[in-house]
Scaffold this motif. Sequence first.
Motif, PDB file in Angstrom:
ATOM      1  N   GLY A 173     -25.354  -1.589  13.814  1.00 22.72           N
ATOM      2  CA  GLY A 173     -25.352  -3.043  13.016  1.00 22.72           C
ATOM      3  C   GLY A 173     -25.809  -2.873  11.592  1.00 22.72           C
ATOM      4  N   SER A 201     -24.989  -2.672   7.409  1.00 20.18           N
ATOM      5  CA  SER A 201     -24.256  -3.353   6.625  1.00 20.18           C
ATOM      6  C   SER A 201     -24.622  -2.812   5.258  1.00 20.18           C
ATOM      7  CB  SER A 201     -24.044  -4.721   6.755  1.00 20.18           C
ATOM      8  OG  SER A 201     -23.973  -5.194   8.128  1.00 20.18           O
ATOM      9  N   THR A 227     -21.238  -8.923   5.183  1.00 22.33           N
ATOM     10  CA  THR A 227     -22.135  -9.304   4.119  1.00 22.33           C
ATOM     11  C   THR A 227     -21.508 -10.390   3.461  1.00 22.33           C
ATOM     12  OG1 THR A 227     -21.477  -7.872   2.452  1.00 22.33           O
ATOM     13  CG2 THR A 227     -22.994  -7.064   3.828  1.00 22.33           C
ATOM     14  N   LEU A 283     -28.421 -12.901   6.773  1.00 17.06           N
ATOM     15  CA  LEU A 283     -27.761 -12.257   8.058  1.00 17.06           C
ATOM     16  C   LEU A 283     -28.586 -12.252   9.419  1.00 17.06           C
ATOM     17  CD1 LEU A 283     -26.054  -9.222   6.382  1.00 17.06           C
ATOM     18  CD2 LEU A 283     -24.988 -11.598   6.497  1.00 17.06           C
ATOM     19  N   GLY A 305     -31.058 -10.237  10.458  1.00  4.52           N
ATOM     20  CA  GLY A 305     -31.211  -9.020  11.011  1.00  4.52           C
ATOM     21  C   GLY A 305     -32.443  -8.696  11.266  1.00  4.52           C
ATOM     22  N   ARG A 306     -32.818  -7.385  11.227  1.00  3.41           N
ATOM     23  CA  ARG A 306     -34.157  -6.919  11.392  1.00  3.41           C
ATOM     24  C   ARG A 306     -34.978  -6.249  10.136  1.00  3.41           C
ATOM     25  NH1 ARG A 306     -32.535  -9.252  15.734  1.00  3.41           N
ATOM     26  NH2 ARG A 306     -33.103  -8.642  17.957  1.00  3.41           N
ATOM     27  N   HIS A 309     -28.219  -3.392   5.359  1.00 10.48           N
ATOM     28  CA  HIS A 309     -28.966  -4.322   6.142  1.00 10.48           C
ATOM     29  C   HIS A 309     -28.919  -3.741   7.618  1.00 10.48           C
ATOM     30  CE1 HIS A 309     -28.788  -8.088   8.807  1.00 10.48           C
ATOM     31  NE2 HIS A 309     -30.023  -8.185   8.148  1.00 10.48           N
ATOM     32  N   ALA A 325     -29.194  -4.604  11.583  1.00  4.04           N
ATOM     33  CA  ALA A 325     -29.037  -5.854  12.659  1.00  4.04           C
ATOM     34  C   ALA A 325     -29.161  -5.307  14.091  1.00  4.04           C
ATOM     35  CB  ALA A 325     -27.780  -6.609  12.506  1.00  4.04           C
ATOM     36  N   ASP A 326     -29.641  -3.919  14.295  1.00  2.20           N
ATOM     37  CA  ASP A 326     -29.780  -3.609  15.565  1.00  2.20           C
ATOM     38  C   ASP A 326     -30.789  -4.197  16.530  1.00  2.20           C
ATOM     39  OD1 ASP A 326     -30.267  -1.923  17.860  1.00  2.20           O
ATOM     40  OD2 ASP A 326     -29.479  -0.217  16.842  1.00  2.20           O
ATOM     41  N   GLU A 327     -30.351  -4.893  17.827  1.00  2.00           N
ATOM     42  CA  GLU A 327     -31.239  -5.573  18.089  1.00  2.00           C
ATOM     43  C   GLU A 327     -32.430  -4.868  19.238  1.00  2.00           C
ATOM     44  OE1 GLU A 327     -28.827  -8.239  20.929  1.00  2.00           O
ATOM     45  OE2 GLU A 327     -28.013  -9.390  19.355  1.00  2.00           O
ATOM     46  N   ARG A 369     -38.252  -8.573  16.531  1.00  5.67           N
ATOM     47  CA  ARG A 369     -38.292  -9.540  15.489  1.00  5.67           C
ATOM     48  C   ARG A 369     -39.735  -9.780  15.338  1.00  5.67           C
ATOM     49  NH1 ARG A 369     -33.753 -11.895  13.564  1.00  5.67           N
ATOM     50  NH2 ARG A 369     -32.046 -12.112  15.098  1.00  5.67           N
TER      51      ARG A 369
END
Length: 232
Positions: free
Chosen positions: A54, A56, A87, A130, A132-133, A150, A152-154, A158
């Motif tokens: 994830g 970017s 993005t 976005l 993300g993380r 950036h 966004a790996d889940e 959080r």
Amino acid sequence: MNADFSPELQAYGGWIAAAAIQQQDLFNEMVGPDSLQADLDERTLTGERGTLGGVSLLGSFSELDHTWLWGWANPGFGPDAPAVAPTLAIREFGDRHGIPEFTAESPDLSGFPQPAQAAITLAITAGSVLGGRGVWSTAINEGRGHVYLHVADEQLPRAGFDPIATPRLLLTAVSVFPGDHRRVVRGYFQHFGVPYEEAPDAIRGTAPNGSVIATSYDEHGRLGNVQVEPKA
């Protein structure tokens, strides 16, 4: 040269600053100081702890002329590149909310006292759009610039509401976006769904564990003190 961000970016940045700082702190802790390798075609970051997806490309910062260049404006990538396309939501957000730094191809940060720090602030603030993380950066062009990615790996967590960390986060956030201290506090409480009450010289939020975060302000509306009061 502009020595500060636009009022529109300051308003948005102030609203999300404390939560964004907390999320970035957690990201830095989880990712650690390992040397990572980025693959923008696969949108991954790989290091000793494994691979994150994830990824970017937000943009890059030049140490030579102190300008920021968005990934979608970089001729080496463009808006259709796999790591850039996600993005574009930042540019669209900037269009909707009138934030010029999110829509100009290459914002000039040379007027800031610390242009490199302004670039970090811009990257983290933009990344929050976005959801993300966190944001990761590395030097490029033999140290003449930095690139900002950036993530966004889940599998990365959080940040949750932390009463103990709240004073540090709020005081740091108002130092980054000092335009409206009350807005910074409201934004942080609302981000986590913390109920709060306002008085002329205070805002008091009740944390999920029952403790109270009490913030006080001087006659100019500047945050003077943040106290965590244990549950009665």
